[in-house]
Design a protein around this motif. Sequence first.
Motif, PDB file in Angstrom:
ATOM      1  N   MET A 128      40.358  44.231  64.425  1.00 51.57           N
ATOM      2  CA  MET A 128      41.149  45.259  63.786  1.00 51.57           C
ATOM      3  C   MET A 128      42.586  44.765  63.683  1.00 51.57           C
ATOM      4  N   SER A 129      43.169  44.973  62.548  1.00 50.84           N
ATOM      5  CA  SER A 129      44.554  44.590  62.316  1.00 50.84           C
ATOM      6  C   SER A 129      45.499  45.596  62.964  1.00 50.84           C
ATOM      7  N   ASP A 130      46.704  45.123  63.297  1.00 52.84           N
ATOM      8  CA  ASP A 130      47.721  46.020  63.845  1.00 52.84           C
ATOM      9  C   ASP A 130      48.389  46.849  62.755  1.00 52.84           C
ATOM     10  N   ALA A 131      48.170  46.469  61.497  1.00 55.31           N
ATOM     11  CA  ALA A 131      48.744  47.233  60.394  1.00 55.31           C
ATOM     12  C   ALA A 131      48.072  48.606  60.327  1.00 55.31           C
ATOM     13  N   TRP A 163      37.081  63.823  61.848  1.00 56.83           N
ATOM     14  CA  TRP A 163      37.641  62.754  61.021  1.00 56.83           C
ATOM     15  C   TRP A 163      37.523  61.407  61.742  1.00 56.83           C
ATOM     16  N   ILE A 164      37.818  61.395  63.039  1.00 54.73           N
ATOM     17  CA  ILE A 164      37.704  60.160  63.820  1.00 54.73           C
ATOM     18  C   ILE A 164      36.257  59.669  63.823  1.00 54.73           C
ATOM     19  N   ASP A 165      35.302  60.581  63.937  1.00 50.56           N
ATOM     20  CA  ASP A 165      33.897  60.189  63.912  1.00 50.56           C
ATOM     21  C   ASP A 165      33.545  59.458  62.617  1.00 50.56           C
ATOM     22  N   ALA A 166      34.194  59.843  61.525  1.00 49.03           N
ATOM     23  CA  ALA A 166      33.925  59.214  60.228  1.00 49.03           C
ATOM     24  C   ALA A 166      34.751  57.943  60.001  1.00 49.03           C
ATOM     25  N   HIS A 167      35.731  57.700  60.853  1.00 47.65           N
ATOM     26  CA  HIS A 167      36.620  56.540  60.738  1.00 47.65           C
ATOM     27  C   HIS A 167      36.756  55.890  62.117  1.00 47.65           C
ATOM     28  N   PRO A 168      35.786  55.082  62.510  1.00 47.69           N
ATOM     29  CA  PRO A 168      35.760  54.517  63.865  1.00 47.69           C
ATOM     30  C   PRO A 168      37.057  53.807  64.259  1.00 47.69           C
ATOM     31  N   ILE A 169      37.457  54.049  65.500  1.00 51.89           N
ATOM     32  CA  ILE A 169      38.722  53.485  65.982  1.00 51.89           C
ATOM     33  C   ILE A 169      38.702  51.960  66.071  1.00 51.89           C
ATOM     34  N   THR A 170      37.524  51.384  66.117  1.00 51.04           N
ATOM     35  CA  THR A 170      37.436  49.924  66.170  1.00 51.04           C
ATOM     36  C   THR A 170      37.629  49.301  64.794  1.00 51.04           C
ATOM     37  N   GLU A 171      37.617  50.130  63.771  1.00 52.72           N
ATOM     38  CA  GLU A 171      37.720  49.608  62.408  1.00 52.72           C
ATOM     39  C   GLU A 171      39.086  49.806  61.775  1.00 52.72           C
ATOM     40  N   ASN A 172      39.869  50.750  62.280  1.00 55.79           N
ATOM     41  CA  ASN A 172      41.200  50.920  61.694  1.00 55.79           C
ATOM     42  C   ASN A 172      42.177  51.504  62.705  1.00 55.79           C
ATOM     43  N   ARG A 173      43.380  51.036  62.623  1.00 50.39           N
ATOM     44  CA  ARG A 173      44.440  51.416  63.566  1.00 50.39           C
ATOM     45  C   ARG A 173      44.854  52.876  63.397  1.00 50.39           C
ATOM     46  N   SER A 208      43.018  55.520  62.737  1.00 52.63           N
ATOM     47  CA  SER A 208      42.090  56.337  63.511  1.00 52.63           C
ATOM     48  C   SER A 208      42.319  56.166  65.004  1.00 52.63           C
ATOM     49  N   ALA A 209      42.600  54.951  65.432  1.00 50.70           N
ATOM     50  CA  ALA A 209      42.851  54.698  66.853  1.00 50.70           C
ATOM     51  C   ALA A 209      44.086  55.453  67.332  1.00 50.70           C
ATOM     52  N   LEU A 210      45.153  55.444  66.554  1.00 46.22           N
ATOM     53  CA  LEU A 210      46.366  56.155  66.955  1.00 46.22           C
ATOM     54  C   LEU A 210      46.141  57.662  67.045  1.00 46.22           C
ATOM     55  N   VAL A 211      45.375  58.194  66.113  1.00 44.86           N
ATOM     56  CA  VAL A 211      45.055  59.627  66.158  1.00 44.86           C
ATOM     57  C   VAL A 211      44.208  59.926  67.397  1.00 44.86           C
ATOM     58  N   CYS A 212      43.217  59.105  67.649  1.00 43.25           N
ATOM     59  CA  CYS A 212      42.325  59.293  68.791  1.00 43.25           C
ATOM     60  C   CYS A 212      43.100  59.241  70.113  1.00 43.25           C
ATOM     61  N   PHE A 213      43.954  58.238  70.265  1.00 39.68           N
ATOM     62  CA  PHE A 213      44.687  58.094  71.516  1.00 39.68           C
ATOM     63  C   PHE A 213      45.756  59.176  71.674  1.00 39.68           C
ATOM     64  N   THR A 214      46.265  59.713  70.574  1.00 36.79           N
ATOM     65  CA  THR A 214      47.177  60.857  70.659  1.00 36.79           C
ATOM     66  C   THR A 214      46.435  62.063  71.217  1.00 36.79           C
TER      67      THR A 214
END
Length: 94
Positions: free
Chosen positions: A1-4, A63-73, A75-81
């Motif tokens: 996953m990119s940091d972008a 939304w996170i379920d449809a956009h896995p956190i391992t695939e885009n940053r 979704s990861a930021l939303v999940c960790f928030t």
Amino acid sequence: MSDAVDWSLLPESQTQFIPYFEKYGSIQYDVAIYTKFDCMSPGETKEAKWLMDALDLDFLSDWIDAHPITENRCSALVCFTIHFLSLGRDGGVF
């Protein structure tokens, strides 16, 4: 996953929260989260409480379920928030 971060993936109704996703979503590990809780100012605590109340957590979880956190940053930021806020709520921080 990119940091972008591709915020275009985020539903428009949630874009107002991007600064908070960037701020709190970057704190990913429980030890770092609890350390942050220990040094939060009253203003930061109030802000986190407001954010917890303002976010539609069920919508974002779906939304996170449809956009896995391992695939885009984004979704990861939303999940960790959400994780940050949930620990604060459950721990009585706010």
